[in-house]
Enzyme design. Structure first.
Site, mmCIF file in Angstrom:
data_model
loop_
_atom_site.group_PDB
_atom_site.id
_atom_site.type_symbol
_atom_site.label_atom_id
_atom_site.label_comp_id
_atom_site.label_asym_id
_atom_site.label_seq_id
_atom_site.Cartn_x
_atom_site.Cartn_y
_atom_site.Cartn_z
ATOM 1 N N ARG A 1 0.832 -1.218 0.000
ATOM 2 C CA ARG A 1 0.000 0.000 0.000
ATOM 3 C C ARG A 1 0.866 1.267 0.000
ATOM 4 O O ARG A 1 0.505 2.276 0.607
ATOM 5 C CB ARG A 1 -0.974 0.009 1.190
ATOM 6 C CG ARG A 1 -1.889 -1.190 1.252
ATOM 7 C CD ARG A 1 -2.888 -1.270 0.093
ATOM 8 N NE ARG A 1 -3.674 -2.489 0.167
ATOM 9 C CZ ARG A 1 -3.505 -3.547 -0.633
ATOM 10 N NH1 ARG A 1 -2.583 -3.547 -1.593
ATOM 11 N NH2 ARG A 1 -4.268 -4.611 -0.508
ATOM 12 N N SER B 1 -11.282 -0.358 3.884
ATOM 13 C CA SER B 1 -10.558 -0.647 5.133
ATOM 14 C C SER B 1 -9.913 0.627 5.658
ATOM 15 O O SER B 1 -9.229 1.324 4.917
ATOM 16 C CB SER B 1 -9.455 -1.674 4.887
ATOM 17 O OG SER B 1 -10.029 -2.882 4.485
ATOM 18 N N GLU C 1 -4.885 3.211 6.550
ATOM 19 C CA GLU C 1 -4.731 3.149 5.093
ATOM 20 C C GLU C 1 -5.469 4.362 4.488
ATOM 21 O O GLU C 1 -5.024 4.955 3.511
ATOM 22 C CB GLU C 1 -5.381 1.843 4.614
ATOM 23 C CG GLU C 1 -5.256 1.588 3.145
ATOM 24 C CD GLU C 1 -5.774 0.195 2.769
ATOM 25 O OE1 GLU C 1 -5.656 -0.755 3.587
ATOM 26 O OE2 GLU C 1 -6.303 0.062 1.669
HETATM 27 C C1 LIG Z 1 -16.103 0.132 -0.416
HETATM 28 C C2 LIG Z 1 -14.612 0.280 -0.622
HETATM 29 C C3 LIG Z 1 -13.823 -0.840 -0.778
HETATM 30 C C4 LIG Z 1 -12.429 -0.707 -0.970
HETATM 31 N N1 LIG Z 1 -11.689 -1.840 -1.135
HETATM 32 C C5 LIG Z 1 -10.353 -1.731 -1.348
HETATM 33 C C6 LIG Z 1 -9.550 -2.909 -1.565
HETATM 34 O O1 LIG Z 1 -10.037 -4.034 -1.595
HETATM 35 N N2 LIG Z 1 -8.217 -2.736 -1.744
HETATM 36 C C7 LIG Z 1 -7.636 -1.497 -1.747
HETATM 37 O O2 LIG Z 1 -6.407 -1.416 -1.933
HETATM 38 N N3 LIG Z 1 -8.369 -0.368 -1.551
HETATM 39 C C8 LIG Z 1 -9.705 -0.452 -1.354
HETATM 40 N N4 LIG Z 1 -10.444 0.676 -1.150
HETATM 41 C C9 LIG Z 1 -9.767 1.988 -1.074
HETATM 42 C C10 LIG Z 1 -9.672 2.736 -2.408
HETATM 43 O O3 LIG Z 1 -10.708 2.327 -3.283
HETATM 44 C C11 LIG Z 1 -8.332 2.560 -3.118
HETATM 45 O O4 LIG Z 1 -7.272 3.022 -2.334
HETATM 46 C C12 LIG Z 1 -8.371 3.305 -4.473
HETATM 47 O O5 LIG Z 1 -7.421 2.789 -5.299
HETATM 48 C C13 LIG Z 1 -8.215 4.803 -4.368
HETATM 49 O O6 LIG Z 1 -8.524 5.359 -5.642
HETATM 50 P P1 LIG Z 1 -9.188 6.772 -5.780
HETATM 51 O O7 LIG Z 1 -9.209 7.123 -7.209
HETATM 52 O O8 LIG Z 1 -10.496 6.816 -5.089
HETATM 53 O O9 LIG Z 1 -8.105 7.673 -5.026
HETATM 54 P P2 LIG Z 1 -8.357 8.784 -3.922
HETATM 55 O O10 LIG Z 1 -9.009 8.168 -2.740
HETATM 56 O O11 LIG Z 1 -9.024 9.953 -4.529
HETATM 57 O O12 LIG Z 1 -6.854 9.159 -3.552
HETATM 58 C C14 LIG Z 1 -6.048 8.250 -2.844
HETATM 59 C C15 LIG Z 1 -4.604 8.782 -2.864
HETATM 60 O O13 LIG Z 1 -4.130 8.718 -4.186
HETATM 61 C C16 LIG Z 1 -3.723 10.028 -4.640
HETATM 62 N N5 LIG Z 1 -4.096 10.107 -6.039
HETATM 63 C C17 LIG Z 1 -5.294 9.863 -6.606
HETATM 64 N N6 LIG Z 1 -5.211 9.964 -7.934
HETATM 65 C C18 LIG Z 1 -3.927 10.298 -8.214
HETATM 66 C C19 LIG Z 1 -3.199 10.560 -9.422
HETATM 67 N N7 LIG Z 1 -3.771 10.482 -10.613
HETATM 68 N N8 LIG Z 1 -1.885 10.879 -9.308
HETATM 69 C C20 LIG Z 1 -1.255 10.946 -8.114
HETATM 70 N N9 LIG Z 1 -1.885 10.707 -6.949
HETATM 71 C C21 LIG Z 1 -3.202 10.382 -7.001
HETATM 72 C C22 LIG Z 1 -4.453 11.018 -3.749
HETATM 73 O O14 LIG Z 1 -3.727 12.231 -3.625
HETATM 74 C C23 LIG Z 1 -4.488 10.245 -2.440
HETATM 75 O O15 LIG Z 1 -3.269 10.384 -1.747
HETATM 76 C C24 LIG Z 1 -11.840 0.572 -0.983
HETATM 77 C C25 LIG Z 1 -12.645 1.711 -0.823
HETATM 78 C C26 LIG Z 1 -14.017 1.574 -0.661
HETATM 79 C C27 LIG Z 1 -14.864 2.813 -0.518
#
Ligand SMILES: Cc1cc2nc3c(=O)[nH]c(=O)nc-3n(C[C@H](O)[C@H](O)[C@H](O)COP(=O)(O)OP(=O)(O)OC[C@H]3O[C@@H](n4cnc5c(N)ncnc54)[C@H](O)[C@@H]3O)c2cc1C
Length: 321
Positions: free
Chosen positions: A178, A228, A303
Site C-alpha cells: 500500500r 478498510s 490506510e
Molecule cells: C467500499 C470500498 C472498498 C475498498 N476496497 C479496497 C480494496 O479491496 N483494496 C484497496 O487497496 N483499496 C480499497 N479501497 C480503497 C480505495 O478504493 C483505493 O485506495 C483506491 O485505489 C483509491 O482510488 P481513488 O481514485 O479513489 O483515489 P483517492 O481516494 O481519490 O486518492 C487516494 C490517494 O491517491 C492520490 N491520487 C489519486 N489519484 C492520483 C493521481 N492520478 N496521481 C497521483 N496521486 C493520485 C491522492 O492524492 C491520495 O493520496 C476501498 C474503498 C471503498 C470505498
C-alpha cells in the site's frame, strides 16, 4: 474566496475548458459523503491540461491537492481552500494491445478489470471490486487477496509540480505494501502501462464473480465508507490477526460517534450512517487506535487518508482530534 480570485477562475477556465467547478459540496462528491465546501474543483481532460494547470498553479505559488474518486479520503469538515485537481472519467481511456495495456489515470477500476477480462487477460481480477481510479490505485498500490496493482505495472507517466512530464519504470516507483513513491513526490499520475497474461476468458469471469460475491458477503454495502480504515501489518497479523479481527474481538463493532459507526459487518470499516462529519470519524479512529494499542501493544496505521483545508494529506491516525 481565499486564495483563488474571480480572475483566477477565468484563467483556469481557459486552461481546463468545461472542467472548472466552484463551491463544490465535498459531501456530495466524496465516497464517504463527508466534507465541507471546496472553493474550486478542476477536472482536466488530458495530460497537457494537467501540465498547464500545474505550471499555472506553481507560477502563482498556489497550493492544490490531487484526488481520484476519493475512495480512500476523508475531507475536513471545513472543506478545501486550495484547488482540488480531480483526475477522473475525463481521463479514462484504456488501450489494449496483446498483453500490453495502457490506461489513463482516471480509468474506473471495476470497468478497467472488466475490459481486461473481455480481452482474455488475467492478473487484474483482484481489483474488480475496488471503487477508485487506476491512478489512485497505483498511488496506493491497492489491490486485494494479498496482491497489489504493482505486480502488473510496467511504467507510470506523471506530471511534476512545475508541469514537467516524465515516465518511471516500475523499479523506480518505490512500490511496497500500500505504498508508492507517488504518496511522497507530489507528482500527478497521468497514465500507466501494464502487462497481463492471457488466460481463458470464462475462467477469468468466474474468478471475478467469486471475488465480487465474497466482497458482497464480507463488506458493508449499504452505507458510505472508505473501505478498510487500517492497514494490515505483517507482525501484528502474525501475533494477533488482521485489524478487523482485533477490533471485533475488543467488542468495538457497532460503536458509534455521531453518525460514524464501526461497521457491524466488518470492524475495519467505518460507515457513515447519515450525517457523519470528519471529526466523528477521526474520534472513532483515535478510540480504536488507543484500544488496540492498550490490548495488543501494536500501533495501527491508517490506510485511509485525511485531507485538510490547505490540501495536506495524512493518514487518519496522524491527525490531531
Ligand atoms: C467500499 C470500498 C472498498 C475498498 N476496497 C479496497 C480494496 O479491496 N483494496 C484497496 O487497496 N483499496 C480499497 N479501497 C480503497 C480505495 O478504493 C483505493 O485506495 C483506491 O485505489 C483509491 O482510488 P481513488 O481514485 O479513489 O483515489 P483517492 O481516494 O481519490 O486518492 C487516494 C490517494 O491517491 C492520490 N491520487 C489519486 N489519484 C492520483 C493521481 N492520478 N496521481 C497521483 N496521486 C493520485 C491522492 O492524492 C491520495 O493520496 C476501498 C474503498 C471503498 C470505498
Amino acid at each position: 474566496m481565499e486564495g483563488v480570485t474571480k480572475t483566477d477562475i477565468a484563467a483556469l477556465r481557459q486552461l481546463c475548458p468545461g472542467g472548472v467547478l466552484t463551491n463544490v459540496d465535498l459531501a456530495s462528491i466524496s465516497q464517504w459523503k463527508i466534507g465541507g465546501i471546496a472553493d474550486v474543483v478542476l477536472r482536466p481532460s488530458s495530460t497537457e491540461q494537467v501540465a498547464d494547470l500545474r505550471r499555472w498553479l506553481h507560477d502563482r505559488r498556489k497550493g492544490h491537492v490531487v484526488v481520484g474518486l476519493t475512495s480512500n479520503l476523508l475531507f475536513a469538515d471545513g472543506g478545501l481552500r486550495v484547488p482540488c485537481l480531480q483526475i477522473g472519467p475525463r481521463m479514462g481511456a484504456v488501450a489494449i494491445n496483446g498483453n500490453d495495456v495502457r490506461a489513463q489515470a482516471g480509468a474506473w477500476v471495476p470497468s478497467f478489470a472488466r475490459k481486461l477480462m473481455k480481452a482474455g487477460l488475467t492478473g487484474g481480477e483482484h481489483i474488480c471490486g475496488i471503487p477508485g481510479t487506476l491512478g489512485g490505485l497505483v498511488c496506493m498500490n491497492g489491490g486485494s487477496q494479498r496482491n497489489g496493482i504493482s505486480t502488473n505495472v510496467v511504467a507510470v507517466e506523471s506530471v511534476n509540480q512545475v508541469g514537467e512530464c516524465s515516465s518511471r519504470s516500475v523499479i523506480d516507483c518505490g512500490f511496497g505494501y500500500r505504498q508508492s513513491v507517488f504518496q511522497k513526490n507530489n507528482e500527478i499520475i497521468t497514465s500507466i502501462s501494464l502487462r497481463f497474461s492471457h488466460a481463458d476468458r470464462a475462467l477469468i469471469r468466474e474468478n471475478m464473480r467469486g471475488i465480487l460475491a465474497n466482497r458482497r458477503r464480507k463488506f458493508p454495502r449499504r452505507d458510505p465508507s472508505c473501505g478498510s480504515v487500517f492497514k494490515s501489518d505483517p507482525a501484528m497479523y502474525e501475533e494477533v490477526g488482521p485489524p478487523g479481527q482485533v477490533i471485533e474481538r475488543l467488542g468495538l463493532k457497532g460503536m458509534r460517534i455521531g453518525d460514524a459507526e464501526i461497521s457491524p459487518d466488518h470492524a475495519n470499516f467505518i460507515v457513515n450512517r447519515g450525517k457523519a462529519c470528519a471529526r466523528d470519524v477521526l474520534q472513532l479512529v483515535a478510540l480504536i487506535s488507543t484500544e488496540v494499542m492498550s490490548a495488543t501493544g501494536h500501533r495501527l496505521v491508517a490506510e485511509a487518508h485525511h485531507v485538510d483545508e490547505s490540501g495536506n494529506i495524512k493518514p487518519l491516525n496522524s491527525v490531531e482530534t
